[in-house]
Design a protein around this motif. Structure first.
Motif, PDB file in Angstrom:
ATOM      1  N   LYS A   1      -2.432  19.485  -6.115  1.00 35.07           N
ATOM      2  CA  LYS A   1      -3.443  18.491  -5.750  1.00 35.07           C
ATOM      3  C   LYS A   1      -3.554  17.394  -6.796  1.00 35.07           C
ATOM      4  CE  LYS A   1      -5.963  21.875  -3.002  1.00 35.07           C
ATOM      5  NZ  LYS A   1      -7.137  22.764  -2.877  1.00 35.07           N
ATOM      6  N   LEU A   2      -3.441  17.778  -8.059  1.00 40.01           N
ATOM      7  CA  LEU A   2      -3.475  16.774  -9.130  1.00 40.01           C
ATOM      8  C   LEU A   2      -2.298  15.816  -9.015  1.00 40.01           C
ATOM      9  CD1 LEU A   2      -4.573  18.913 -12.219  1.00 40.01           C
ATOM     10  CD2 LEU A   2      -5.786  16.922 -11.296  1.00 40.01           C
ATOM     11  N   ILE A   3      -1.136  16.342  -8.723  1.00 40.62           N
ATOM     12  CA  ILE A   3       0.058  15.495  -8.582  1.00 40.62           C
ATOM     13  C   ILE A   3      -0.154  14.457  -7.485  1.00 40.62           C
ATOM     14  CG2 ILE A   3       2.460  15.488  -7.760  1.00 40.62           C
ATOM     15  CD1 ILE A   3       2.809  18.134  -9.319  1.00 40.62           C
ATOM     16  N   GLU A   4      -0.675  14.898  -6.335  1.00 42.89           N
ATOM     17  CA  GLU A   4      -0.891  13.963  -5.229  1.00 42.89           C
ATOM     18  C   GLU A   4      -1.895  12.870  -5.607  1.00 42.89           C
ATOM     19  OE1 GLU A   4       0.910  13.749  -2.510  1.00 42.89           O
ATOM     20  OE2 GLU A   4       2.059  15.448  -3.276  1.00 42.89           O
ATOM     21  N   LEU A   5      -2.968  13.254  -6.295  1.00 48.67           N
ATOM     22  CA  LEU A   5      -3.959  12.260  -6.709  1.00 48.67           C
ATOM     23  C   LEU A   5      -3.402  11.306  -7.754  1.00 48.67           C
ATOM     24  CD1 LEU A   5      -7.434  14.075  -6.887  1.00 48.67           C
ATOM     25  CD2 LEU A   5      -6.662  12.360  -5.256  1.00 48.67           C
ATOM     26  N   TYR A   6      -2.645  11.843  -8.713  1.00 53.22           N
ATOM     27  CA  TYR A   6      -2.064  10.980  -9.745  1.00 53.22           C
ATOM     28  C   TYR A   6      -1.026  10.028  -9.155  1.00 53.22           C
ATOM     29  CZ  TYR A   6      -4.289  13.378 -13.694  1.00 53.22           C
ATOM     30  OH  TYR A   6      -5.199  13.853 -14.596  1.00 53.22           O
ATOM     31  N   LEU A   7      -0.284  10.475  -8.162  1.00 53.73           N
ATOM     32  CA  LEU A   7       0.647   9.573  -7.478  1.00 53.73           C
ATOM     33  C   LEU A   7      -0.129   8.453  -6.779  1.00 53.73           C
ATOM     34  CD1 LEU A   7       3.267  12.014  -5.901  1.00 53.73           C
ATOM     35  CD2 LEU A   7       3.724  10.264  -7.623  1.00 53.73           C
ATOM     36  N   LYS A   8      -1.226   8.823  -6.139  1.00 53.49           N
ATOM     37  CA  LYS A   8      -2.070   7.838  -5.461  1.00 53.49           C
ATOM     38  C   LYS A   8      -2.633   6.822  -6.448  1.00 53.49           C
ATOM     39  CE  LYS A   8      -6.220   7.606  -2.550  1.00 53.49           C
ATOM     40  NZ  LYS A   8      -7.314   8.414  -1.935  1.00 53.49           N
ATOM     41  N   GLU A   9      -2.980   7.305  -7.650  1.00 53.85           N
ATOM     42  CA  GLU A   9      -3.544   6.439  -8.686  1.00 53.85           C
ATOM     43  C   GLU A   9      -2.458   5.757  -9.522  1.00 53.85           C
ATOM     44  OE1 GLU A   9      -7.105   5.914  -9.320  1.00 53.85           O
ATOM     45  OE2 GLU A   9      -6.835   6.574  -7.234  1.00 53.85           O
ATOM     46  N   ARG A  10      -1.198   6.063  -9.246  1.00 56.02           N
ATOM     47  CA  ARG A  10      -0.040   5.499  -9.950  1.00 56.02           C
ATOM     48  C   ARG A  10      -0.032   5.869 -11.438  1.00 56.02           C
ATOM     49  NH1 ARG A  10       0.671  -0.539  -7.180  1.00 56.02           N
ATOM     50  NH2 ARG A  10       0.563   0.193  -5.014  1.00 56.02           N
ATOM     51  N   ASP A  11      -0.551   7.042 -11.731  1.00 56.90           N
ATOM     52  CA  ASP A  11      -0.499   7.557 -13.104  1.00 56.90           C
ATOM     53  C   ASP A  11       0.735   8.458 -13.203  1.00 56.90           C
ATOM     54  OD1 ASP A  11      -0.837   8.624 -15.609  1.00 56.90           O
ATOM     55  OD2 ASP A  11      -2.958   9.101 -15.359  1.00 56.90           O
ATOM     56  N   TYR A  12       1.885   7.812 -13.320  1.00 56.24           N
ATOM     57  CA  TYR A  12       3.157   8.539 -13.224  1.00 56.24           C
ATOM     58  C   TYR A  12       3.434   9.418 -14.435  1.00 56.24           C
ATOM     59  CZ  TYR A  12       3.667   5.255  -9.384  1.00 56.24           C
ATOM     60  OH  TYR A  12       3.451   4.528  -8.232  1.00 56.24           O
ATOM     61  N   GLU A  13       2.949   9.036 -15.594  1.00 58.47           N
ATOM     62  CA  GLU A  13       3.125   9.875 -16.778  1.00 58.47           C
ATOM     63  C   GLU A  13       2.401  11.212 -16.585  1.00 58.47           C
ATOM     64  OE1 GLU A  13       5.104   9.419 -19.141  1.00 58.47           O
ATOM     65  OE2 GLU A  13       5.470   7.251 -19.331  1.00 58.47           O
ATOM     66  N   ALA A  14       1.220  11.160 -15.988  1.00 56.33           N
ATOM     67  CA  ALA A  14       0.463  12.389 -15.720  1.00 56.33           C
ATOM     68  C   ALA A  14       1.202  13.259 -14.707  1.00 56.33           C
ATOM     69  CB  ALA A  14      -0.939  12.052 -15.219  1.00 56.33           C
ATOM     70  N   VAL A  15       1.824  12.628 -13.706  1.00 57.71           N
ATOM     71  CA  VAL A  15       2.606  13.369 -12.713  1.00 57.71           C
ATOM     72  C   VAL A  15       3.726  14.143 -13.399  1.00 57.71           C
ATOM     73  CG1 VAL A  15       4.189  13.165 -10.756  1.00 57.71           C
ATOM     74  CG2 VAL A  15       2.101  11.786 -10.815  1.00 57.71           C
ATOM     75  N   ILE A  16       4.455  13.458 -14.269  1.00 55.01           N
ATOM     76  CA  ILE A  16       5.584  14.079 -14.967  1.00 55.01           C
ATOM     77  C   ILE A  16       5.121  15.250 -15.823  1.00 55.01           C
ATOM     78  CG2 ILE A  16       7.347  13.690 -16.743  1.00 55.01           C
ATOM     79  CD1 ILE A  16       7.476  10.764 -15.649  1.00 55.01           C
TER      80      ILE A  16
END
Length: 258
Positions: free
Chosen positions: A113-128
């Protein structure tokens, strides 16, 4: 209420939830909660059932009550995150998912769920960062249905990490991630690795070619252009269009403007 009656009521509530008979399930769970007012698990079951019935106000009330009973009840923080996500409050959704994640850094459901939200927010470093953590704690195992399910979550983390790297224009790392993905699909025998689905591998090779072209990596440009031209019979005209997209940092389909 003895254990036999408790077990019976819990079973009825579970069955009613499964059949979408939420009013009956909620009535039963209230009965249980009244008998065990300090039990965090039963309070949480009531909260999540209210959420399933689309009553977010009641769900939030009982999720917060659960946290009064057990401040480290990670599922309640996840549920509160789900509630705020449904209400389109990304900030509070992230805040509560992160609280659950802090309690359990291997909480796979919350990581997704965090990955999906971070992708939505364009926080790609957090996704990685989260994808790397998932790939560290999830074992690759296809010996059982349950293990294969976790392995597919691992596979999803590879894909999401690759996407994040591409948006950050970290093409060298993204290529490594995509090559790893291709080999992973073969190792765990995913349908996408079969010859029947060779068009999927073709798309991956196009993606790799674009990134090498953008990096001006002449040796790999030659290698992958040969694969595309000879194996997949791409025309020189089509290859030129691919190169134009590469120059404009259009690596993924979703980066195209329509």
């Amino acid at each position: 209420m003895d254990n036999k009656e408790l077990k019976k009521l819990l079973g009825e509530a579970k069955q009613n939830r499964e059949y979408g008979e939420f009013a009956k399930a909620i009535a039963t769970l209230h009965q249980i909660k009244n008998e065990f007012p300090t039990n965090a698990t039963y309070c949480y079951l009531l909260a999540v059932t209210y959420f399933e019935s689309w009553n977010t106000d009641a769900a939030l009330t009982y999720a917060l009550e659960t946290l009064v009973l057990d401040v480290n009840h990670k599922e309640s923080y996840e549920l509160i995150g789900d509630i705020y996500s449904k209400l389109n409050n990304t900030e509070l959704a992230l805040e509560n998912y992160l609280r659950a994640y802090k309690i359990d850094p291997k909480y796979t459901f919350v990581e997704e769920k965090l990955i999906e939200l971070y992708l939505k927010e364009r926080d790609y470093e957090a996704v990685i960062k989260i994808c790397d953590n998932m790939m560290n704690h999830i074992s690759i195992d296809i010996s059982s249905v349950k293990a294969r399910g976790l392995t597919m979550i691992y596979y999803g983390a590879i894909i999401k990490k690759r996407i994040a790297l591409i948006y950050l224009k970290k093409y060298r790392e993204a290529i490594g991630c995509l090559i790893y993905q291709i080999n992973f699909e073969k190792d765990v025998k995913l349908p996408s690795s079969l010859e029947t689905y060779s068009f999927l591998l073709k798309e991956k090779y196009i993606e790799i070619y674009k990134m090498y072209f953008n990096l001006n990596d002449k040796d790999n440009i030659k290698e992958y252009s040969t694969i595309l031209l000879e194996k997949y019979k791409i025309t020189n005209e089509a290859l030129k269009e691919i190169e134009t997209e590469a120059i404009n940092d259009i690596i993924l389909r979703q980066q195209r403007s329509f």
